[in-house]
Design an enzyme around this catalytic site. Sequence first.
Site, mmCIF file in Angstrom:
data_model
loop_
_atom_site.group_PDB
_atom_site.id
_atom_site.type_symbol
_atom_site.label_atom_id
_atom_site.label_comp_id
_atom_site.label_asym_id
_atom_site.label_seq_id
_atom_site.Cartn_x
_atom_site.Cartn_y
_atom_site.Cartn_z
ATOM 1 N N GLY A 208 -18.730 -1.097 -104.776
ATOM 2 C CA GLY A 208 -18.894 -0.565 -106.124
ATOM 3 C C GLY A 208 -18.415 -1.559 -107.142
ATOM 4 N N GLY A 209 -19.053 -1.607 -108.335
ATOM 5 C CA GLY A 209 -18.629 -2.529 -109.374
ATOM 6 C C GLY A 209 -18.657 -3.955 -108.883
ATOM 7 N N ASP A 210 -17.503 -4.627 -109.024
ATOM 8 C CA ASP A 210 -17.404 -6.011 -108.553
ATOM 9 C C ASP A 210 -16.559 -6.105 -107.289
ATOM 10 O OD1 ASP A 210 -14.994 -5.368 -109.681
ATOM 11 O OD2 ASP A 210 -14.809 -7.190 -110.890
ATOM 12 N N GLU A 211 -16.544 -5.023 -106.496
ATOM 13 C CA GLU A 211 -15.779 -5.002 -105.252
ATOM 14 C C GLU A 211 -16.730 -5.096 -104.039
ATOM 15 O OE1 GLU A 211 -13.534 -1.423 -105.352
ATOM 16 O OE2 GLU A 211 -11.917 -2.297 -106.559
#
Length: 518
Positions: A436-439
């Site tokens: 998710g996101g930048d993970e």
Amino acid sequence: MTKRAPTIRSKLVLLVTACVLPASLMAVVLITHDYQRTRELLLNNLLGTARAMVSVVDRDMTSIESSLVALGTSPHLTNHNYRAFYHQAQSVLKIQADQGDINIALLDRSGKQYINTRRPFGTPLPSSSRFKGIEAVFDTGKPVISELFVGEVTRRPLLVIGVPISLQGTKVDYSLNAGIFPERFQKLLLQQKLPEGWIAAIFDGNGNIIARTRDMQRYVGKPGTPEMRQRMSSANEDTFVSTTYDGVRVHTVFSRSSISNWSLAIGIPTQSISDELRYTLFWLVFATLALLASSLTAAWLIGGRIAESIRGLTGPALALGSGEVVVVPPLHLREADEVGGSLVKVSEMLHRAQHQANHDVLTGLANRALFNEIVNQQLLLCERNLTTLAILYIDLDGFKAINDCHGHETGDKLLCNVAARLKGGSRNSDVVARLGGDEFAVVMVGASMHDGVLVGEKLVESVSAPYLIDGLELNVSASIGVSAYPDSGVTSDALLSRADVAMYRAKEMGRSRVAAAT
């Protein structure tokens, strides 16, 4: 209509019959054709063998003739020292193989014998011998090979090679002769070690038998069969079917010597060749019937087992159609078990399809749900096989600033580039996911904590390299936390949590680095 449709069992029986019978008929045709071809090849090879054996006989005759020519240069003849010449002839015979099959005699034009190695020197010898055909030595001055005749001294069938001896060089004074017994040629034939049952024979220029591998004493000196003589008189080589004096039908080949005008014939009993074909066909028919019977029985049993397994899929298929949970018992057939397993998996997927997607839409990587499922599956294997597993938890440093400055479209492109670098820096067996996101996260099967740290350092270096997107040079880095089974935990949640904690510790340590779970 369904009840009238053919069953698997009947189809298998028909298939076996359709395969075995045409194949067997084709085998019969091929064997028959191969028999004809093999027979022709055998006869051609046999003709080559006959030529080779003729060459062996010619070499032996040439060797004897050469020895006579060399002996004829003895100075003892010029001095008329016949005693010394006799002993020299004895020495020459010792050089020849099978010397007992040869004797040397010296004659003048009147037929008087001066020496004969079959008799001690000084023993009275015929004073008017006439070796059949040897008179031509005095007329032509050339070596001559006689036909088969009975010798006056030996009283045995023999043939003679005579070479001219000229003491003054103008006329022939002597005929130096080598008397050769047929047994010598029989030995040459037997040395070829022809297969049992084959017959070989040597014929002189008149078609008389000189030597034979079978019953030689019975047939030596006897003319060949009329058919054999007719063939030899009309060709230098030939292949045909004939009948021997023994009453045996044989495939016969012969070759004539261009040196001695003799012929060598080899015969193979036709019975042995035809018996081989009948033997092969008998076993082919027997094997075909046995194969057909065993195949039909196997097809009947296997067809019943397949039908039973397929019927076992009917209930699970109906349960899947009604939305129920599918349970498929073992069906004892790999394909049926695979179909049953697929039904079970489809049933499970249908129940999860509403609340779970497998992949991240933007990057194409596995999403968190799929990542967790894979980790759980691998943990079961690790527990069973006593192997290790490492998880890398990755968070981008500086991504939010780029996303806020250049917009979400640029940020999305940057995420796709990062995903590609993570994928390219991982093994084929590793699974890379966007949580998710930048993970992001990576599961490394069979890797230890140390392995995970090493790979993490390479990924930090790869991710931290500049990105060129829409003419912009963008820079981000990565902080990575590493956990490992079983040291950091034994469940996916525990491993992800430890890796997450280690990732934040990497950020606190200055970012763009790797930290291992403690």
